[in-house]
Design a protein around this motif. Structure first.
Motif, PDB file in Angstrom:
ATOM      1  N   ALA A 112       0.949  -1.149  -0.136  1.00  0.00           N
ATOM      2  CA  ALA A 112      -0.160  -0.137   0.036  1.00  0.00           C
ATOM      3  C   ALA A 112       0.833   1.144   0.006  1.00  0.00           C
ATOM      4  N   ARG A 113       2.026   1.140   0.284  1.00  0.00           N
ATOM      5  CA  ARG A 113       2.707   2.491   0.564  1.00  0.00           C
ATOM      6  C   ARG A 113       4.198   2.615   0.094  1.00  0.00           C
ATOM      7  N   ARG A 114       5.110   1.448   0.284  1.00  0.00           N
ATOM      8  CA  ARG A 114       6.434   1.317  -0.046  1.00  0.00           C
ATOM      9  C   ARG A 114       6.300   1.345  -1.508  1.00  0.00           C
ATOM     10  N   MET A 115       5.208   0.435  -2.242  1.00  0.00           N
ATOM     11  CA  MET A 115       4.703   0.282  -3.580  1.00  0.00           C
ATOM     12  C   MET A 115       3.125   0.527  -3.627  1.00  0.00           C
ATOM     13  N   ARG A 116       2.858   0.900  -4.791  1.00  0.00           N
ATOM     14  CA  ARG A 116       1.183   1.195  -4.837  1.00  0.00           C
ATOM     15  C   ARG A 116       0.572   0.182  -5.593  1.00  0.00           C
ATOM     16  N   ILE A 117       0.986  -1.112  -5.152  1.00  0.00           N
ATOM     17  CA  ILE A 117       0.227  -2.184  -5.968  1.00  0.00           C
ATOM     18  C   ILE A 117      -1.209  -2.291  -5.544  1.00  0.00           C
ATOM     19  N   SER A 118      -1.606  -1.919  -4.269  1.00  0.00           N
ATOM     20  CA  SER A 118      -2.871  -1.915  -3.658  1.00  0.00           C
ATOM     21  C   SER A 118      -3.977  -1.088  -4.434  1.00  0.00           C
ATOM     22  N   ILE A 119      -3.581  -0.153  -5.135  1.00  0.00           N
ATOM     23  CA  ILE A 119      -4.496   0.797  -6.110  1.00  0.00           C
ATOM     24  C   ILE A 119      -4.039   0.789  -7.188  1.00  0.00           C
ATOM     25  N   GLU A 120      -3.174   0.364  -7.861  1.00  0.00           N
ATOM     26  CA  GLU A 120      -2.596   0.024  -9.413  1.00  0.00           C
ATOM     27  C   GLU A 120      -2.885  -0.998 -10.029  1.00  0.00           C
ATOM     28  N   TYR A 121      -3.610  -2.199  -9.679  1.00  0.00           N
ATOM     29  CA  TYR A 121      -3.864  -3.294 -10.202  1.00  0.00           C
ATOM     30  C   TYR A 121      -5.211  -3.752  -9.703  1.00  0.00           C
ATOM     31  N   PRO A 122      -6.080  -4.461 -10.626  1.00  0.00           N
ATOM     32  CA  PRO A 122      -7.417  -4.598 -10.340  1.00  0.00           C
ATOM     33  C   PRO A 122      -7.596  -5.632  -9.037  1.00  0.00           C
ATOM     34  N   HIS A 123      -6.241  -6.509  -8.925  1.00  0.00           N
ATOM     35  CA  HIS A 123      -6.607  -7.320  -8.096  1.00  0.00           C
ATOM     36  C   HIS A 123      -6.121  -6.900  -6.523  1.00  0.00           C
ATOM     37  N   ARG A 124      -5.746  -5.576  -6.677  1.00  0.00           N
ATOM     38  CA  ARG A 124      -5.451  -4.759  -5.480  1.00  0.00           C
ATOM     39  C   ARG A 124      -4.363  -5.489  -4.612  1.00  0.00           C
ATOM     40  N   GLY A 125      -3.562  -6.051  -5.188  1.00  0.00           N
ATOM     41  CA  GLY A 125      -2.456  -6.947  -4.508  1.00  0.00           C
ATOM     42  C   GLY A 125      -2.906  -8.332  -3.744  1.00  0.00           C
ATOM     43  N   LEU A 126      -4.050  -8.623  -4.151  1.00  0.00           N
ATOM     44  CA  LEU A 126      -4.285 -10.230  -3.600  1.00  0.00           C
ATOM     45  C   LEU A 126      -3.526 -11.346  -4.238  1.00  0.00           C
ATOM     46  N   ASP A 127      -3.314 -10.919  -5.763  1.00  0.00           N
ATOM     47  CA  ASP A 127      -2.642 -12.032  -6.461  1.00  0.00           C
ATOM     48  C   ASP A 127      -1.111 -12.178  -6.213  1.00  0.00           C
ATOM     49  N   CYS A 128      -0.628 -10.981  -5.292  1.00  0.00           N
ATOM     50  CA  CYS A 128       0.786 -11.058  -5.165  1.00  0.00           C
ATOM     51  C   CYS A 128       1.106 -11.060  -3.819  1.00  0.00           C
ATOM     52  N   ALA A 129       0.167 -10.995  -2.749  1.00  0.00           N
ATOM     53  CA  ALA A 129       0.493 -10.885  -1.281  1.00  0.00           C
ATOM     54  C   ALA A 129       1.591 -12.026  -0.940  1.00  0.00           C
ATOM     55  N   ARG A 130       1.173 -13.190  -1.103  1.00  0.00           N
ATOM     56  CA  ARG A 130       1.717 -14.546  -0.728  1.00  0.00           C
ATOM     57  C   ARG A 130       3.305 -14.325  -1.406  1.00  0.00           C
ATOM     58  N   GLU A 131       3.533 -13.904  -2.586  1.00  0.00           N
ATOM     59  CA  GLU A 131       4.982 -13.763  -3.228  1.00  0.00           C
ATOM     60  C   GLU A 131       5.516 -13.007  -2.278  1.00  0.00           C
ATOM     61  N   VAL A 132       5.126 -11.837  -2.234  1.00  0.00           N
ATOM     62  CA  VAL A 132       5.617 -10.579  -1.445  1.00  0.00           C
ATOM     63  C   VAL A 132       6.024 -10.916   0.023  1.00  0.00           C
ATOM     64  N   ALA A 133       5.192 -11.639   0.672  1.00  0.00           N
ATOM     65  CA  ALA A 133       5.287 -12.072   2.050  1.00  0.00           C
ATOM     66  C   ALA A 133       6.423 -13.145   2.064  1.00  0.00           C
ATOM     67  N   GLU A 134       6.621 -14.022   1.193  1.00  0.00           N
ATOM     68  CA  GLU A 134       7.560 -15.102   1.358  1.00  0.00           C
ATOM     69  C   GLU A 134       9.067 -14.436   1.059  1.00  0.00           C
ATOM     70  N   LEU A 135       9.171 -13.436  -0.048  1.00  0.00           N
ATOM     71  CA  LEU A 135      10.066 -12.707  -0.309  1.00  0.00           C
ATOM     72  C   LEU A 135      10.856 -12.166   0.941  1.00  0.00           C
ATOM     73  N   VAL A 136      10.004 -11.641   1.686  1.00  0.00           N
ATOM     74  CA  VAL A 136      10.495 -10.836   3.125  1.00  0.00           C
ATOM     75  C   VAL A 136      10.659 -11.437   4.158  1.00  0.00           C
ATOM     76  N   ALA A 137       9.980 -12.740   4.326  1.00  0.00           N
ATOM     77  CA  ALA A 137       9.730 -13.458   5.522  1.00  0.00           C
ATOM     78  C   ALA A 137      11.337 -13.692   6.098  1.00  0.00           C
ATOM     79  N   PRO A 138      12.358 -14.049   5.399  1.00  0.00           N
ATOM     80  CA  PRO A 138      13.652 -14.082   6.120  1.00  0.00           C
ATOM     81  C   PRO A 138      14.255 -12.928   6.723  1.00  0.00           C
ATOM     82  N   VAL A 139      13.819 -11.654   5.956  1.00  0.00           N
ATOM     83  CA  VAL A 139      14.282 -10.597   6.625  1.00  0.00           C
ATOM     84  C   VAL A 139      13.680 -10.067   7.926  1.00  0.00           C
ATOM     85  N   LEU A 140      12.187 -10.369   7.854  1.00  0.00           N
ATOM     86  CA  LEU A 140      11.352 -10.062   9.056  1.00  0.00           C
ATOM     87  C   LEU A 140      11.433 -11.234   9.969  1.00  0.00           C
ATOM     88  N   GLY A 141      12.010 -12.294   9.852  1.00  0.00           N
ATOM     89  CA  GLY A 141      11.829 -13.384  10.731  1.00  0.00           C
ATOM     90  C   GLY A 141      10.681 -14.198  10.633  1.00  0.00           C
TER      91      GLY A 141
END
Length: 585
Positions: A503-532
């Motif tokens: 929603a803020r670092r990137m604007r996927i939540s307003i720029e795609y019809p899926h509003r981020g639903l289709d990439c939420a898991r991919e992003v979560a898995e990308l950052v999981a090691p950094v955020l523990g």
């Protein structure tokens, strides 16, 4: 001043200004152990500006934000860094002059990587009087505040205006005037102000909610804060506390048990986001309405259209757009478009709250955008009102007022000379985009896109992919963004949740019809090691984000604010330990 810190994996030396997950525990310990000159409440653009202003005066500063940086008004504006052309008609000459000076300063010096010039078309609809009337206003607008970096107005016939904007109905105008203003990604700009404050020594921490003011007698001496992630509590001591919480100003003011010098009235502004091909135009458009103005602003591969201007009396953290709000925007813009927009064309919707100083008028569109500084109790300074563009002036005024309570001599503000992170070297890197792209295997267009988001901090972003070339591939369901950008958001930009990133670092939540639903898991898995995060944390983050989006979409089908608010408020908070404010009495 910032210093380099070697990352745990040894791959990259991070500057101390990077808001890394590992910094949070250090910042928490410092908040509870040190005596600060200034404690700033609120991580929007004004609060971040206050922290930067105070830190560059040589003061010891703490900045705390209950949720995420720019999670309130500062990520939900019209994305314009402007003087406010319509305020000339309201005779707010001082405000417009001040804002245009700030526009010029940011466009040329402070943040050229984030603040960009943008051509606008003002369609003329009345013969004889309107052209000279509007031309005189734009002439003044082009010259107030020392604006020199954008071209002057240009007068157009109807045919000339339609060549610039073929998407308009021929019957909707008799001519036009092209003028220039500027556009900004407000959330990224606010985050950059906060990170620049950290670079100059401020202790900056999000997910840190103020739950009480500390007092000695009638003097405010600090704040009690609660970690919005785990519920831990500590006390932060400061010579002066600055309340820069925007629409939450009255809630923080109530903690002081003193009568406020002003009150805030929240005005809701709703915007819709539609694909760029739905409106054929080479320029932005400004439209007069009965109450105010409406903007049609190019935003990457989209248009942002808004805004509304109505009172909001519900949840301040999650203002909800209604079907009536969206219908109003569509009806207004369709009045001039050759090909009307429908609800099916909308990729995104967002609602924000303007913190207006109450008392001037019953009409929110006429409430003053001037800011005010008050000292409701010794050791407590409140700053409110104003507009996004004048954040730096507001911050300087607030710290000037705070100086009365600081024992040492306080130097004057110097932020007019302090570039934001990423500005230094930006123009040279733009010229070197092809070379940078060749080094990293990126198209020069992609490099320029990254430069307009990170400026010269691009080197930090790309360094994360030095040994992981797969991070330079796009996010599968949001190809405008690279995977490395999501990783950088968590590693250096203070993002703690999937919502913060999408929603803020990137604007996927307003720029795609899926509003981020289709990439939420991919992003979560990308950052999981950094955020523990483990698998259960990833599942919870994805589920929370899905619930947020579904609640927003459902609220946007409701006829009124009350029903929309009830649906939006039903979604779980990403920050599980956030406390609801005690109702004002």
């Amino acid at each position: 001043m910032s210093e380099l810190i070697r990352a745990p994996d040894g791959v990259q030396a991070w500057p101390a200004s990077s808001l890394r997950p590992q910094q949070r525990s250090v910042a928490w310990d410092r908040l509870g152990a040190e005596q600060f000159d200034v404690v700033v409440i609120g991580g929007g653009v004004v609060g971040s500006g206050c922290a930067l202003d105070a830190a560059t005066r040589g003061l010891k500063v703490a900045l705390v934000e209950a949720r995420d940086f720019a999670s309130g008004t500062s990520s939900r504006s019209s994305k314009m860094f402007h003087g406010g052309l319509r305020y000339l008609e309201q005779l707010e000459f001082g405000l417009v002059r001040e804002a245009l000076y700030e526009r010029e300063l940011s466009l040329t010096t402070l943040a050229p990587h984030l603040v960009k010039p943008l051509p606008f078309l003002y369609p003329l609809t009345r013969r004889w009087w309107e052209r000279p009337y509007v031309a005189a206003g734009i002439f003044l607008y082009d010259r107030l505040g020392g604006a020199r970096s954008v071209p002057p107005q240009k007068h157009l016939t109807r045919a000339g205006a339609l060549r610039l904007c073929p998407g308009l109905k021929r019957s909707s105008l008799i001519g036009g005037i092209r003028y220039y203003d500027t556009v900004v990604d407000d959330a990224r700009h606010t985050l950059t102000v906060a990170r620049t404050a950290a670079y100059y020594g401020a202790v900056v921490r999000s997910s840190t909610q103020v739950v009480a003011l500390l007092r000695e007698g009638d003097r405010v001496t600090g704040v009690r804060v609660r970690d919005s992630e785990d519920g831990a509590v500590t006390e932060v001591h400061g010579h002066v506390v600055v309340n820069a919480t925007g629409v939450w100003t009255d809630e923080i003011q109530a903690l002081s048990k003193q009568r406020g010098r002003f009150h805030i009235r929240a005005s809701k502004g709703v915007h819709i986001v539609v694909p760029r091909d739905r409106i054929v135009s080479d320029v932005a458009i400004i439209l007069r309405t009965e109450r105010s103005v409406m903007f049609v602003i190019p935003w990457g591969s989209h248009w942002i259209i808004g805004t509304t201007d109505t009172d909001w009396d519900f949840d301040l953290a999650h203002p909800a757009a209604t079907k009536a709000d969206i219908d109003y925007i569509l009806t207004t813009v369709n009045g001039v478009l050759a090909t009307p927009l429908t609800h099916a064309d909308i990729d995104g919707v967002y609602a924000g709250l303007r913190p207006l100083l109450a008392g001037e008028s019953d009409d929110t569109s006429k409430l003053s955008r001037e800011h005010a500084v008050a000292v409701p109790a010794p050791g407590l300074v409140s700053i409110a009102g104003g507009k996004y563009t004048t954040y730096r002036v507001m911050a300087a005024d607030a710290i000037d007022a705070a100086a009365e309570f600081i024992p040492a001599r306080v130097a004057p503000s110097i932020t007019a000379k302090v570039q934001l992170l990423g500005a230094d070297g930006y123009f040279a890197l733009v010229n070197q985009a092809e070379h940078v792209g060749a080094m990293h295997g990126l198209h020069p267009y992609r490099v320029r896109h990254l430069l307009d988001r990170y400026g010269s901090l691009l080197s930090e972003v790309l360094a994360l992919a030095a040994d992981r070339r797969e991070l330079l591939s796009p996010i599968t369901a949001a190809p405008a963004y690279l995977k490395v950008e999501a990783l950088y958001a968590a590693a250096a930009e203070g993002a703690l949740h999937v919502e913060d990133i999408l929603a803020r670092r990137m604007r996927i939540s307003i720029e795609y019809p899926h509003r981020g639903l289709d990439c939420a898991r991919e992003v979560a898995e990308l950052v999981a090691p950094v955020l523990g995060w483990g698998p259960a944390d990833v599942d919870r983050e994805v589920a929370t984000y899905i619930a947020r989006v579904e609640a927003e979409i459902l609220s946007q089908t409701q006829p009124d604010d009350a029903s929309a608010d009830a649906l939006r408020a039903s979604a779980p908070e990403a920050r599980a330990e956030i406390l609801e404010p005690v109702p004002l009495t």
